[in-house]
Design a protein around this motif. Structure first.
Motif, PDB file in Angstrom:
ATOM      1  N   ILE A  20       0.841  -1.202   0.000  1.00  0.00           N
ATOM      2  CA  ILE A  20       0.000   0.000   0.000  1.00  0.00           C
ATOM      3  C   ILE A  20       0.874   1.249   0.000  1.00  0.00           C
ATOM      4  O   ILE A  20       0.608   2.207  -0.723  1.00  0.00           O
ATOM      5  CB  ILE A  20      -0.969  -0.004   1.201  1.00  0.00           C
ATOM      6  CG1 ILE A  20      -2.034  -1.085   1.018  1.00  0.00           C
ATOM      7  CG2 ILE A  20      -1.614   1.368   1.392  1.00  0.00           C
ATOM      8  CD1 ILE A  20      -2.876  -1.338   2.255  1.00  0.00           C
ATOM      9  N   MET A  21       1.920   1.242   0.810  1.00  0.00           N
ATOM     10  CA  MET A  21       2.788   2.432   0.886  1.00  0.00           C
ATOM     11  C   MET A  21       3.427   2.741  -0.459  1.00  0.00           C
ATOM     12  O   MET A  21       3.480   3.891  -0.877  1.00  0.00           O
ATOM     13  CB  MET A  21       3.868   2.249   1.957  1.00  0.00           C
ATOM     14  CG  MET A  21       3.352   2.405   3.349  1.00  0.00           C
ATOM     15  SD  MET A  21       4.631   2.502   4.622  1.00  0.00           S
ATOM     16  CE  MET A  21       5.665   1.109   4.287  1.00  0.00           C
ATOM     17  N   SER A  34      13.629  16.364 -13.253  1.00  0.00           N
ATOM     18  CA  SER A  34      13.060  17.407 -12.399  1.00  0.00           C
ATOM     19  C   SER A  34      11.611  17.098 -12.005  1.00  0.00           C
ATOM     20  O   SER A  34      11.119  17.604 -11.002  1.00  0.00           O
ATOM     21  CB  SER A  34      13.145  18.772 -13.097  1.00  0.00           C
ATOM     22  OG  SER A  34      12.383  18.754 -14.296  1.00  0.00           O
ATOM     23  N   ALA A  35      10.934  16.247 -12.771  1.00  0.00           N
ATOM     24  CA  ALA A  35       9.557  15.862 -12.432  1.00  0.00           C
ATOM     25  C   ALA A  35       9.515  15.008 -11.161  1.00  0.00           C
ATOM     26  O   ALA A  35       8.469  14.891 -10.519  1.00  0.00           O
ATOM     27  CB  ALA A  35       8.929  15.105 -13.592  1.00  0.00           C
ATOM     28  N   LEU A  36      10.651  14.428 -10.786  1.00  0.00           N
ATOM     29  CA  LEU A  36      10.718  13.617  -9.573  1.00  0.00           C
ATOM     30  C   LEU A  36      10.844  14.463  -8.308  1.00  0.00           C
ATOM     31  O   LEU A  36      10.514  13.995  -7.214  1.00  0.00           O
ATOM     32  CB  LEU A  36      11.901  12.646  -9.654  1.00  0.00           C
ATOM     33  CG  LEU A  36      11.813  11.559 -10.711  1.00  0.00           C
ATOM     34  CD1 LEU A  36      13.130  10.789 -10.772  1.00  0.00           C
ATOM     35  CD2 LEU A  36      10.659  10.619 -10.418  1.00  0.00           C
ATOM     36  N   TRP A  37      11.352  15.686  -8.441  1.00  0.00           N
ATOM     37  CA  TRP A  37      11.634  16.517  -7.264  1.00  0.00           C
ATOM     38  C   TRP A  37      10.421  16.719  -6.357  1.00  0.00           C
ATOM     39  O   TRP A  37      10.553  16.599  -5.129  1.00  0.00           O
ATOM     40  CB  TRP A  37      12.243  17.854  -7.683  1.00  0.00           C
ATOM     41  CG  TRP A  37      12.624  18.671  -6.484  1.00  0.00           C
ATOM     42  CD1 TRP A  37      12.066  19.832  -6.068  1.00  0.00           C
ATOM     43  CD2 TRP A  37      13.616  18.348  -5.512  1.00  0.00           C
ATOM     44  NE1 TRP A  37      12.657  20.263  -4.909  1.00  0.00           N
ATOM     45  CE2 TRP A  37      13.615  19.353  -4.541  1.00  0.00           C
ATOM     46  CE3 TRP A  37      14.513  17.289  -5.364  1.00  0.00           C
ATOM     47  CZ2 TRP A  37      14.465  19.354  -3.456  1.00  0.00           C
ATOM     48  CZ3 TRP A  37      15.357  17.287  -4.263  1.00  0.00           C
ATOM     49  CH2 TRP A  37      15.330  18.319  -3.342  1.00  0.00           C
ATOM     50  N   PRO A  38       9.227  17.006  -6.878  1.00  0.00           N
ATOM     51  CA  PRO A  38       8.078  17.167  -5.979  1.00  0.00           C
ATOM     52  C   PRO A  38       7.745  15.895  -5.184  1.00  0.00           C
ATOM     53  O   PRO A  38       7.099  15.973  -4.142  1.00  0.00           O
ATOM     54  CB  PRO A  38       6.926  17.534  -6.917  1.00  0.00           C
ATOM     55  CG  PRO A  38       7.569  18.087  -8.131  1.00  0.00           C
ATOM     56  CD  PRO A  38       8.878  17.351  -8.259  1.00  0.00           C
ATOM     57  N   VAL A  42       7.605  12.637  -0.378  1.00  0.00           N
ATOM     58  CA  VAL A  42       6.832  11.396  -0.347  1.00  0.00           C
ATOM     59  C   VAL A  42       7.787  10.202  -0.296  1.00  0.00           C
ATOM     60  O   VAL A  42       7.574   9.251   0.466  1.00  0.00           O
ATOM     61  CB  VAL A  42       5.896  11.309  -1.582  1.00  0.00           C
ATOM     62  CG1 VAL A  42       5.173   9.975  -1.634  1.00  0.00           C
ATOM     63  CG2 VAL A  42       4.907  12.460  -1.577  1.00  0.00           C
ATOM     64  N   PHE A  43       8.842  10.270  -1.098  1.00  0.00           N
ATOM     65  CA  PHE A  43       9.839   9.192  -1.110  1.00  0.00           C
ATOM     66  C   PHE A  43      10.535   9.075   0.244  1.00  0.00           C
ATOM     67  O   PHE A  43      10.721   7.967   0.759  1.00  0.00           O
ATOM     68  CB  PHE A  43      10.856   9.423  -2.233  1.00  0.00           C
ATOM     69  CG  PHE A  43      11.922   8.377  -2.290  1.00  0.00           C
ATOM     70  CD1 PHE A  43      11.637   7.094  -2.734  1.00  0.00           C
ATOM     71  CD2 PHE A  43      13.215   8.662  -1.870  1.00  0.00           C
ATOM     72  CE1 PHE A  43      12.620   6.112  -2.770  1.00  0.00           C
ATOM     73  CE2 PHE A  43      14.202   7.690  -1.906  1.00  0.00           C
ATOM     74  CZ  PHE A  43      13.911   6.414  -2.356  1.00  0.00           C
ATOM     75  N   GLY A  96       4.089  12.895   3.857  1.00  0.00           N
ATOM     76  CA  GLY A  96       4.861  13.110   2.631  1.00  0.00           C
ATOM     77  C   GLY A  96       4.202  14.089   1.684  1.00  0.00           C
ATOM     78  O   GLY A  96       4.861  14.978   1.130  1.00  0.00           O
ATOM     79  N   GLU A  97       2.901  13.944   1.496  1.00  0.00           N
ATOM     80  CA  GLU A  97       2.170  14.831   0.585  1.00  0.00           C
ATOM     81  C   GLU A  97       2.153  16.273   1.072  1.00  0.00           C
ATOM     82  O   GLU A  97       2.031  17.200   0.283  1.00  0.00           O
ATOM     83  CB  GLU A  97       0.726  14.344   0.405  1.00  0.00           C
ATOM     84  CG  GLU A  97       0.581  13.093  -0.410  1.00  0.00           C
ATOM     85  CD  GLU A  97       0.882  13.307  -1.889  1.00  0.00           C
ATOM     86  OE1 GLU A  97       0.659  14.415  -2.410  1.00  0.00           O
ATOM     87  OE2 GLU A  97       1.357  12.337  -2.510  1.00  0.00           O
TER      88      GLU A  97
END
Length: 191
Positions: A20-21, A34-38, A42-43, A96-97
Protein backbone atom coordinates in the motif's frame (compact mmCIF):
# COMPACT_ATOMS: atom_id res chain seq x y z
CA UNK A 1 -2.20 -23.31 19.37
CA UNK A 2 1.17 -22.90 17.68
CA UNK A 3 2.52 -19.64 16.30
CA UNK A 4 2.46 -20.65 12.61
CA UNK A 5 -0.97 -19.26 11.83
CA UNK A 6 -0.34 -16.07 13.81
CA UNK A 7 2.98 -15.54 12.02
CA UNK A 8 1.48 -16.19 8.58
CA UNK A 9 -1.38 -13.75 9.18
CA UNK A 10 0.92 -11.07 10.57
CA UNK A 11 3.40 -11.50 7.71
CA UNK A 12 0.55 -11.15 5.21
CA UNK A 13 -0.73 -7.95 6.82
CA UNK A 14 2.76 -6.45 6.93
CA UNK A 15 3.39 -7.35 3.28
CA UNK A 16 0.14 -5.63 2.32
CA UNK A 17 1.12 -2.52 4.31
CA UNK A 18 4.38 -2.22 2.40
CA UNK A 19 2.53 -2.69 -0.88
CA UNK A 20 0.00 0.00 0.00
CA UNK A 21 2.79 2.43 0.89
CA UNK A 22 4.59 1.99 -2.43
CA UNK A 23 1.33 2.28 -4.39
CA UNK A 24 0.74 5.67 -2.76
CA UNK A 25 3.78 7.04 -4.60
CA UNK A 26 2.29 8.44 -7.80
CA UNK A 27 4.30 8.33 -11.00
CA UNK A 28 5.05 11.85 -12.31
CA UNK A 29 3.66 12.87 -15.71
CA UNK A 30 6.88 14.44 -16.95
CA UNK A 31 9.87 12.57 -18.34
CA UNK A 32 12.53 14.95 -16.99
CA UNK A 33 14.35 14.12 -13.77
CA UNK A 34 13.06 17.41 -12.40
CA UNK A 35 9.56 15.86 -12.43
CA UNK A 36 10.72 13.62 -9.57
CA UNK A 37 11.63 16.52 -7.26
CA UNK A 38 8.08 17.17 -5.98
CA UNK A 39 7.92 13.49 -4.97
CA UNK A 40 11.05 13.71 -2.82
CA UNK A 41 9.16 14.28 0.49
CA UNK A 42 6.83 11.40 -0.35
CA UNK A 43 9.84 9.19 -1.11
CA UNK A 44 11.57 10.17 2.16
CA UNK A 45 8.47 9.38 4.20
CA UNK A 46 8.15 6.06 2.34
CA UNK A 47 11.76 5.10 3.07
CA UNK A 48 11.40 5.90 6.77
CA UNK A 49 8.12 4.02 7.03
CA UNK A 50 9.47 1.05 5.08
CA UNK A 51 12.32 0.86 7.59
CA UNK A 52 9.88 1.06 10.52
CA UNK A 53 7.62 -1.65 9.12
CA UNK A 54 10.71 -3.78 8.45
CA UNK A 55 11.91 -3.28 12.02
CA UNK A 56 8.52 -4.32 13.39
CA UNK A 57 8.40 -7.35 11.09
CA UNK A 58 11.90 -8.44 12.10
CA UNK A 59 11.36 -7.99 15.84
CA UNK A 60 7.88 -9.55 15.69
CA UNK A 61 9.39 -12.59 13.96
CA UNK A 62 12.03 -12.99 16.66
CA UNK A 63 9.55 -12.40 19.46
CA UNK A 64 7.16 -15.07 18.20
CA UNK A 65 9.99 -17.60 18.16
CA UNK A 66 10.06 -17.34 21.94
CA UNK A 67 6.43 -18.49 22.18
CA UNK A 68 5.65 -22.08 23.04
CA UNK A 69 1.90 -21.54 22.65
CA UNK A 70 -0.47 -18.84 21.47
CA UNK A 71 -3.31 -17.74 23.73
CA UNK A 72 -6.39 -15.67 23.03
CA UNK A 73 -4.71 -12.73 24.74
CA UNK A 74 -1.74 -13.00 22.40
CA UNK A 75 -4.08 -13.08 19.39
CA UNK A 76 -5.87 -9.91 20.51
CA UNK A 77 -2.64 -8.12 21.46
CA UNK A 78 -1.22 -9.03 18.04
CA UNK A 79 -4.33 -7.65 16.31
CA UNK A 80 -3.94 -4.47 18.34
CA UNK A 81 -0.37 -4.11 17.06
CA UNK A 82 -1.45 -4.80 13.47
CA UNK A 83 -4.17 -2.16 13.79
CA UNK A 84 -1.66 0.55 14.61
CA UNK A 85 0.80 -0.67 11.99
CA UNK A 86 -2.00 -0.57 9.42
CA UNK A 87 -2.25 3.19 9.95
CA UNK A 88 1.37 3.73 8.93
CA UNK A 89 0.57 3.97 5.18
CA UNK A 90 -2.02 6.67 5.84
CA UNK A 91 0.28 8.65 8.12
CA UNK A 92 3.14 8.17 5.65
CA UNK A 93 1.09 9.50 2.76
CA UNK A 94 -0.21 12.48 4.70
CA UNK A 95 3.19 13.55 6.03
CA UNK A 96 4.86 13.11 2.63
CA UNK A 97 2.17 14.83 0.59
CA UNK A 98 2.18 17.79 2.95
CA UNK A 99 5.96 18.14 3.09
CA UNK A 100 6.37 17.38 6.79
CA UNK A 101 4.08 20.11 8.15
CA UNK A 102 3.02 20.14 11.82
CA UNK A 103 -0.25 18.18 11.97
CA UNK A 104 0.80 15.36 9.62
CA UNK A 105 4.18 15.08 11.35
CA UNK A 106 2.50 14.91 14.77
CA UNK A 107 0.03 12.28 13.53
CA UNK A 108 2.91 10.24 12.13
CA UNK A 109 4.51 10.31 15.59
CA UNK A 110 1.23 9.38 17.24
CA UNK A 111 0.94 6.30 15.03
CA UNK A 112 4.54 5.36 15.84
CA UNK A 113 3.90 5.92 19.56
CA UNK A 114 0.77 3.76 19.54
CA UNK A 115 2.57 1.05 17.53
CA UNK A 116 5.34 1.03 20.14
CA UNK A 117 2.81 0.78 22.97
CA UNK A 118 0.97 -2.02 21.17
CA UNK A 119 4.24 -3.89 20.65
CA UNK A 120 5.06 -3.50 24.34
CA UNK A 121 1.61 -4.84 25.27
CA UNK A 122 2.08 -7.85 22.98
CA UNK A 123 5.49 -8.45 24.51
CA UNK A 124 4.07 -8.34 28.03
CA UNK A 125 1.15 -10.63 27.15
CA UNK A 126 3.58 -13.18 25.68
CA UNK A 127 5.77 -13.00 28.79
CA UNK A 128 2.74 -13.42 31.06
CA UNK A 129 1.46 -16.40 29.08
CA UNK A 130 4.82 -18.17 29.00
CA UNK A 131 5.52 -17.89 32.73
CA UNK A 132 8.19 -16.24 34.85
CA UNK A 133 10.95 -18.26 33.20
CA UNK A 134 9.91 -17.19 29.72
CA UNK A 135 12.59 -16.94 27.07
CA UNK A 136 11.27 -13.52 26.04
CA UNK A 137 11.48 -12.13 29.57
CA UNK A 138 15.08 -13.28 29.82
CA UNK A 139 15.90 -11.84 26.38
CA UNK A 140 14.23 -8.46 26.86
CA UNK A 141 15.99 -7.66 30.10
CA UNK A 142 15.87 -3.95 30.88
CA UNK A 143 14.79 -3.15 27.29
CA UNK A 144 16.28 0.35 27.04
CA UNK A 145 15.29 0.57 23.37
CA UNK A 146 11.68 -0.21 24.20
CA UNK A 147 11.66 2.48 26.87
CA UNK A 148 13.52 5.15 24.90
CA UNK A 149 11.48 4.89 21.69
CA UNK A 150 8.12 6.01 23.14
CA UNK A 151 9.87 8.95 24.84
CA UNK A 152 11.31 10.01 21.47
CA UNK A 153 7.91 9.65 19.73
CA UNK A 154 6.06 11.49 22.48
CA UNK A 155 8.58 14.32 22.41
CA UNK A 156 8.49 14.50 18.62
CA UNK A 157 4.70 14.87 18.61
CA UNK A 158 4.98 18.11 20.57
CA UNK A 159 8.09 19.31 18.77
CA UNK A 160 6.20 18.94 15.47
CA UNK A 161 4.29 22.14 16.29
CA UNK A 162 7.53 24.05 16.79
CA UNK A 163 9.80 22.53 14.13
CA UNK A 164 8.51 19.51 12.17
CA UNK A 165 11.97 18.67 10.78
CA UNK A 166 13.27 18.18 14.32
CA UNK A 167 10.40 15.73 14.88
CA UNK A 168 11.34 13.85 11.74
CA UNK A 169 14.94 13.74 12.98
CA UNK A 170 13.72 12.19 16.25
CA UNK A 171 11.79 9.57 14.26
CA UNK A 172 14.94 8.81 12.27
CA UNK A 173 16.99 8.51 15.50
CA UNK A 174 14.47 6.04 16.93
CA UNK A 175 14.59 4.02 13.69
CA UNK A 176 18.40 3.99 13.74
CA UNK A 177 18.36 2.73 17.32
CA UNK A 178 16.21 -0.22 16.26
CA UNK A 179 17.88 -0.68 12.88
CA UNK A 180 21.08 -1.71 14.60
CA UNK A 181 20.54 -5.47 14.96
CA UNK A 182 19.27 -6.54 18.34
CA UNK A 183 20.57 -9.99 19.09
CA UNK A 184 19.08 -10.41 22.58
CA UNK A 185 16.45 -12.95 21.56
CA UNK A 186 18.83 -14.85 19.28
CA UNK A 187 21.39 -15.13 22.10
CA UNK A 188 18.84 -16.46 24.56
CA UNK A 189 17.39 -18.93 22.04
CA UNK A 190 20.86 -20.34 21.30
CA UNK A 191 21.94 -20.75 24.93
Amino acid sequence: MRTNRLEAFSDGVIAILITIMVLEMKVPHGVELSALWPLFPVFLSYVLSFIYVGIYWNNHHHMLHTCRKVTGGILWANLHLLFWLSLIPFATGWVGENHFTANPTALYGFVLLMSAIAYFILQQVIIASQGQDSVLKKAVGKDWKGKLSPVLYFSAIFVAYLEPWVSMALYVIAAVIWFIPDRRIEHVLHE
